[in-house]
Design an enzyme around this catalytic site. Structure first.
Site, PDB file in Angstrom:
ATOM      1  N   SER A 183       0.792  -1.227   0.000  1.00  0.00           N
ATOM      2  CA  SER A 183       0.000   0.000   0.000  1.00  0.00           C
ATOM      3  C   SER A 183       0.823   1.276   0.000  1.00  0.00           C
ATOM      4  O   SER A 183       0.388   2.275  -0.542  1.00  0.00           O
ATOM      5  CB  SER A 183      -0.982   0.015   1.167  1.00  0.00           C
ATOM      6  OG  SER A 183      -0.442  -0.611   2.296  1.00  0.00           O
ATOM      7  N   HIS A 211      -5.390  -3.465  -2.837  1.00  0.00           N
ATOM      8  CA  HIS A 211      -5.106  -2.434  -3.845  1.00  0.00           C
ATOM      9  C   HIS A 211      -5.180  -2.936  -5.275  1.00  0.00           C
ATOM     10  O   HIS A 211      -5.151  -2.144  -6.220  1.00  0.00           O
ATOM     11  CB  HIS A 211      -3.728  -1.818  -3.602  1.00  0.00           C
ATOM     12  CG  HIS A 211      -3.678  -1.017  -2.351  1.00  0.00           C
ATOM     13  ND1 HIS A 211      -4.187   0.258  -2.262  1.00  0.00           N
ATOM     14  CD2 HIS A 211      -3.235  -1.327  -1.123  1.00  0.00           C
ATOM     15  CE1 HIS A 211      -4.030   0.709  -1.038  1.00  0.00           C
ATOM     16  NE2 HIS A 211      -3.453  -0.238  -0.317  1.00  0.00           N
ATOM     17  N   LYS A 242     -11.736   0.358  -1.894  1.00  0.00           N
ATOM     18  CA  LYS A 242     -10.789   1.090  -2.732  1.00  0.00           C
ATOM     19  C   LYS A 242     -11.354   1.220  -4.157  1.00  0.00           C
ATOM     20  O   LYS A 242     -12.253   2.019  -4.371  1.00  0.00           O
ATOM     21  CB  LYS A 242      -9.419   0.456  -2.619  1.00  0.00           C
ATOM     22  CG  LYS A 242      -8.877   0.783  -1.217  1.00  0.00           C
ATOM     23  CD  LYS A 242      -7.676   0.060  -0.743  1.00  0.00           C
ATOM     24  CE  LYS A 242      -7.367   0.572   0.671  1.00  0.00           C
ATOM     25  NZ  LYS A 242      -6.577  -0.318   1.469  1.00  0.00           N
TER      26      LYS A 242
HETATM   27  C1  LIG Z   1      -6.698  -0.648   2.953  1.00  0.00           C
HETATM   28  C2  LIG Z   1      -6.065  -1.942   3.237  1.00  0.00           C
HETATM   29  C3  LIG Z   1      -6.639  -2.859   4.115  1.00  0.00           C
HETATM   30  C4  LIG Z   1      -7.817  -2.519   4.964  1.00  0.00           C
HETATM   31  O1  LIG Z   1      -8.972  -2.422   4.229  1.00  0.00           O
HETATM   32  P1  LIG Z   1     -10.158  -1.516   4.788  1.00  0.00           P
HETATM   33  O2  LIG Z   1     -11.340  -2.026   4.073  1.00  0.00           O
HETATM   34  O3  LIG Z   1      -9.818  -0.109   4.470  1.00  0.00           O
HETATM   35  O4  LIG Z   1     -10.217  -1.748   6.263  1.00  0.00           O
HETATM   36  C5  LIG Z   1      -6.050  -4.093   4.249  1.00  0.00           C
HETATM   37  N1  LIG Z   1      -4.926  -4.414   3.568  1.00  0.00           N
HETATM   38  C6  LIG Z   1      -4.334  -3.544   2.732  1.00  0.00           C
HETATM   39  C7  LIG Z   1      -3.113  -3.959   1.991  1.00  0.00           C
HETATM   40  C8  LIG Z   1      -4.869  -2.280   2.556  1.00  0.00           C
HETATM   41  O5  LIG Z   1      -4.270  -1.416   1.757  1.00  0.00           O
END
Ligand SMILES: *Cc1c(COP(=O)(O)O)cnc(C)c1O
Length: 394
Positions: A183, A211, A242
């Protein structure tokens, strides 16, 4: 001892120290949908900070789907999935996710964070060893800690280090977990090689595709599809928050895995279900991923162009086929200063600092959306050049 006063004093000391290190955090408030141009605290800005990669946050079809769902089901889900919170739309989305990920079944969680926490803690215990990339998402690390398993961190994407560690812990239950796309670095895990190593050593694999879902792979299926590893990763996890512009997390895999998690993942069992409208938005967004492949290709084309152009200006930017572009600055205060200057020029790119990234690797993190125009990106480059020179970075 007065714990109350003691604690408050310690908190304020900690905050003062944090401020002195340039690590103090404040929230910035948006006042309009997350489109390329939006409103941040009363000002129109160009947004390069959203994970809504496909630019679907203000998509009329999704908003209409949400309105329709609210008219039909109301707002809150009113209970956990196992009590009164399950609607057919939850089941439908789980089927869609399973088809999308080419697995037998899928299970929804309220966030990606809860999916990682609940899944890892339900599947492993202190008899397990879990191998984690050093840059894995915090929710994976927390899941490992919660499970009580032995956590073994290997160097970022370093297969040799991983293999050495795999050899050190034999004859026990083992799980390998990695982000598909990291991320804060936007780079890809070498998933094909990780999977062959896992096979060779008989280790279970789990990929966090937060992602990459909707972004990478011929059908937007994520890194598992990108590397052609369908059927070879036992646990595929991701988020709906996302590219899919909604919220919630999921785990996809064999039916038996999903049935087990439904009983034992505590973050699933003991938390109120996602609101029906939230679920319907993710469902419709998944259809859009299929109906509009051009969103993906435009996004990746623009990301590649911005990456290359920033490098040509002399900035330190990695190579990767993703819409996350980290621009390494090192010092936390410099990163904050750079981000503030950009904001003065009407562009929002966040500074990412420890503890989110390792000390000495503070950076600007650009995230692109399919809806950014090349003209907007040209403007970004112009301002980057100006400020980069002003602050002595290039
Ligand atoms: C954003 C993210 C999460 C968490 O997801 P949410 O739905 O925002 O809680 C988990 N793993 C990675 C790699 C992320 O980037």
């Amino acid at each position: 001892m007065n714990s109350r006063n003691d604690l408050m004093e310690r908190l304020s000391d900690w905050l003062a120290e944090t401020k002195a290190q340039g690590l103090y955090r404040e929230l910035k408030y948006l006042e309009a949908p997350q489109t390329a141009r939006t409103l941040l605290q009363g000002r129109e800005i160009l947004l390069l900070a959203s994970n809504s990669y496909l630019g679907l946050a203000d998509e009329p079809l999704l908003k209409e789907a949400a309105h329709q769902a609210i008219r039909q089901y109301g707002v809150g889900a009113g209970g956990s999935r196992l009590t009164t919170g399950s609607y057919r739309v939850h089941q439908l989305l789980e089927q869609q996710l399973a088809e999308f990920k080419l697995t037998e079944a899928a299970l929804l969680f309220n966030t990606g964070y809860m999916a990682n926490l609940g899944t890892i803690a339900a599947l492993t215990d202190r008899d397990w060893v879990i191998f984690c990339d050093r840059l894995n998402h915090a929710s994976i690390i927390d899941g490992c800690r919660l499970s009580g398993a032995k956590l073994v961190i290997y160097k970022h994407c370093d297969l040799r280090d991983l293999e050495k560690k795999l050899q050190r812990y034999q004859g026990t239950a083992r799980l390998l977990v990695t982000d598909g796309v990291f991320s804060m670095d936007g780079d890809l895990a070498p998933l094909d090689q990780l999977v062959s190593l896992a096979k060779k050593h008989q280790v279970l694999t789990m990929v966090d595709d937060a992602h990459a879902t909707g972004v990478l792979g011929a059908h937007g299926g994520g890194t598992v599809e990108y590397f052609g590893l369908q059927d070879q990763v036992e646990i595929q996890m991701g988020t709906l928050s996302k590219a899919l512009a909604s919220e919630g997390g999921y785990v996809a895999g064999k039916q038996v895995l999903i049935d087990y998690l439904r009983h034992r993942a505590k973050s699933f069992v003991y938390s109120t279900a996602l609101a029906p409208a939230t679920v319907v938005v993710a469902s419709r967004a998944l259809e859009l991923v299929r109906e509009r492949p051009e969103l993906r290709s435009e996004l990746l084309e623009k990301a590649a162009w911005l990456r290359q152009s920033l490098r040509e200006l002399g900035f330190q930017v990695n190579q990767a086929p993703t819409p996350i572009i980290p621009l390494l600055l090192g010092d936390a205060s410099l990163a904050v200063r750079f981000s503030e200057r950009l904001l003065e020029e009407g562009i929002y790119v966040p500074a990412i600092r420890p503890p989110t990234v390792p000390s000495g690797t503070s950076r600007l993190r650009f995230s692109l959306m399919a809806t950014h125009t090349f003209a907007e990106l040209e403007l970004v480059l112009m301002k980057m050049k100006l400020i980069g020179r002003e602050l002595g970075v290039i």
